[in-house]
Write a protein that holds these residues in place. Sequence first.
Motif, PDB file in Angstrom:
ATOM      1  N   LEU A  18      -1.485  39.585  79.946  1.00 51.09           N
ATOM      2  CA  LEU A  18      -0.223  39.174  79.345  1.00 51.09           C
ATOM      3  C   LEU A  18       0.489  40.364  78.697  1.00 51.09           C
ATOM      4  N   LEU A  19      -0.238  41.207  77.981  1.00 56.08           N
ATOM      5  CA  LEU A  19       0.368  42.390  77.364  1.00 56.08           C
ATOM      6  C   LEU A  19       0.887  43.368  78.406  1.00 56.08           C
ATOM      7  N   ALA A  20       0.146  43.540  79.498  1.00 57.22           N
ATOM      8  CA  ALA A  20       0.602  44.434  80.564  1.00 57.22           C
ATOM      9  C   ALA A  20       1.863  43.890  81.222  1.00 57.22           C
ATOM     10  N   PHE A  21       1.918  42.570  81.400  1.00 57.77           N
ATOM     11  CA  PHE A  21       3.106  41.957  81.995  1.00 57.77           C
ATOM     12  C   PHE A  21       4.319  42.114  81.092  1.00 57.77           C
ATOM     13  N   LEU A  22       4.158  41.816  79.812  1.00 55.57           N
ATOM     14  CA  LEU A  22       5.272  41.920  78.876  1.00 55.57           C
ATOM     15  C   LEU A  22       5.691  43.368  78.660  1.00 55.57           C
ATOM     16  N   GLY A  23       4.761  44.284  78.674  1.00 51.66           N
ATOM     17  CA  GLY A  23       5.086  45.695  78.503  1.00 51.66           C
ATOM     18  C   GLY A  23       5.870  46.245  79.675  1.00 51.66           C
ATOM     19  N   CYS A  25       8.060  44.535  81.482  1.00 53.50           N
ATOM     20  CA  CYS A  25       9.342  43.849  81.647  1.00 53.50           C
ATOM     21  C   CYS A  25      10.506  44.683  81.131  1.00 53.50           C
ATOM     22  N   ALA A  26      10.394  45.202  79.941  1.00 55.56           N
ATOM     23  CA  ALA A  26      11.529  45.897  79.336  1.00 55.56           C
ATOM     24  C   ALA A  26      11.067  47.257  78.847  1.00 55.56           C
ATOM     25  N   GLY A  27      11.249  48.244  79.683  1.00 60.37           N
ATOM     26  CA  GLY A  27      10.799  49.572  79.294  1.00 60.37           C
ATOM     27  C   GLY A  27      11.868  50.611  79.509  1.00 60.37           C
ATOM     28  N   VAL A  28      11.508  51.799  79.190  1.00 56.18           N
ATOM     29  CA  VAL A  28      12.388  52.949  79.354  1.00 56.18           C
ATOM     30  C   VAL A  28      12.397  53.327  80.837  1.00 56.18           C
ATOM     31  N   PRO A  29      13.557  53.725  81.390  1.00 55.74           N
ATOM     32  CA  PRO A  29      13.596  54.149  82.792  1.00 55.74           C
ATOM     33  C   PRO A  29      12.593  55.278  83.072  1.00 55.74           C
ATOM     34  N   ALA A  30      12.074  55.312  84.284  1.00 52.55           N
ATOM     35  CA  ALA A  30      11.012  56.241  84.652  1.00 52.55           C
ATOM     36  C   ALA A  30      11.414  57.707  84.471  1.00 52.55           C
ATOM     37  N   LEU A  35       8.526  59.152  76.260  1.00 49.74           N
ATOM     38  CA  LEU A  35       9.356  59.556  75.130  1.00 49.74           C
ATOM     39  C   LEU A  35       8.599  60.540  74.253  1.00 49.74           C
ATOM     40  N   PRO A  36       9.289  61.503  73.657  1.00 47.88           N
ATOM     41  CA  PRO A  36       8.616  62.454  72.767  1.00 47.88           C
ATOM     42  C   PRO A  36       8.025  61.740  71.551  1.00 47.88           C
ATOM     43  N   GLY A  86      16.205  52.718  75.660  1.00 48.59           N
ATOM     44  CA  GLY A  86      16.759  54.062  75.750  1.00 48.59           C
ATOM     45  C   GLY A  86      18.240  54.079  76.059  1.00 48.59           C
ATOM     46  N   ARG A  87      18.877  52.925  76.054  1.00 49.90           N
ATOM     47  CA  ARG A  87      20.313  52.848  76.322  1.00 49.90           C
ATOM     48  C   ARG A  87      21.093  53.008  75.018  1.00 49.90           C
ATOM     49  N   PRO A  88      22.220  53.738  75.054  1.00 46.24           N
ATOM     50  CA  PRO A  88      23.036  53.874  73.841  1.00 46.24           C
ATOM     51  C   PRO A  88      23.557  52.515  73.377  1.00 46.24           C
TER      52      PRO A  88
END
Length: 189
Positions: A18-23, A25-30, A35-36, A86-88
């Motif tokens: 479940l955590l892998a699925f939710l993680g 879904c909405a992430g930073v573009p490849a 991220l630093p 990561g979107r403005p």
Amino acid sequence: MNQQASSIAWRGLLVAALLAFLGGCAGVPANLAPLPATALERDQVLDDPAAVKGETVVWGGVIASIENTSGGTRLEVVGRELDRQGRPRESDRSAGRFRVVSGGFLDPQIYKEGREVTVRGAIHGTEEGSIGDYAYTFVTLQADSVHLWPRRPPPRERAYRDPFYDPFYDPWGPRYGLYGRYHPHPWYW
């Protein structure tokens, strides 16, 4: 005891899935990941540019101008705070402007003024410039990747809808009869 251990293992496996699925879904573009660990801000860079030169940052904002040269493309970006992807963010606040130098060609018909971008790159230093007649110090980044975000849909106006209004309901029945489509109320006869 063996059945209890099996039940706990299945629950752990279910939670991990479940955590892998939710993680995912909405992430930073490849092209912006990873991220630093520390997020430097423009003011920190202006305080001591030599100390942070070469550090990787992920900044974003709205394109103010674009210029193509023989060495690549130079963007001037009005910095904005980034959301979780990561979107403005859409806001009237800005951390200031920065310039991005990209080694490749970015088409000015696609990377137009007003488009949202997020840039992953190394801090190159600062340079003096101007915005109109105002002297301004820009932080410059050497871009590893420039992510152009799709345009946001235009805002829709909210229409008020009366929840009790029914356009097909008429307390006096259908409006057809002796007088054609309009039928006066009974007490006017």
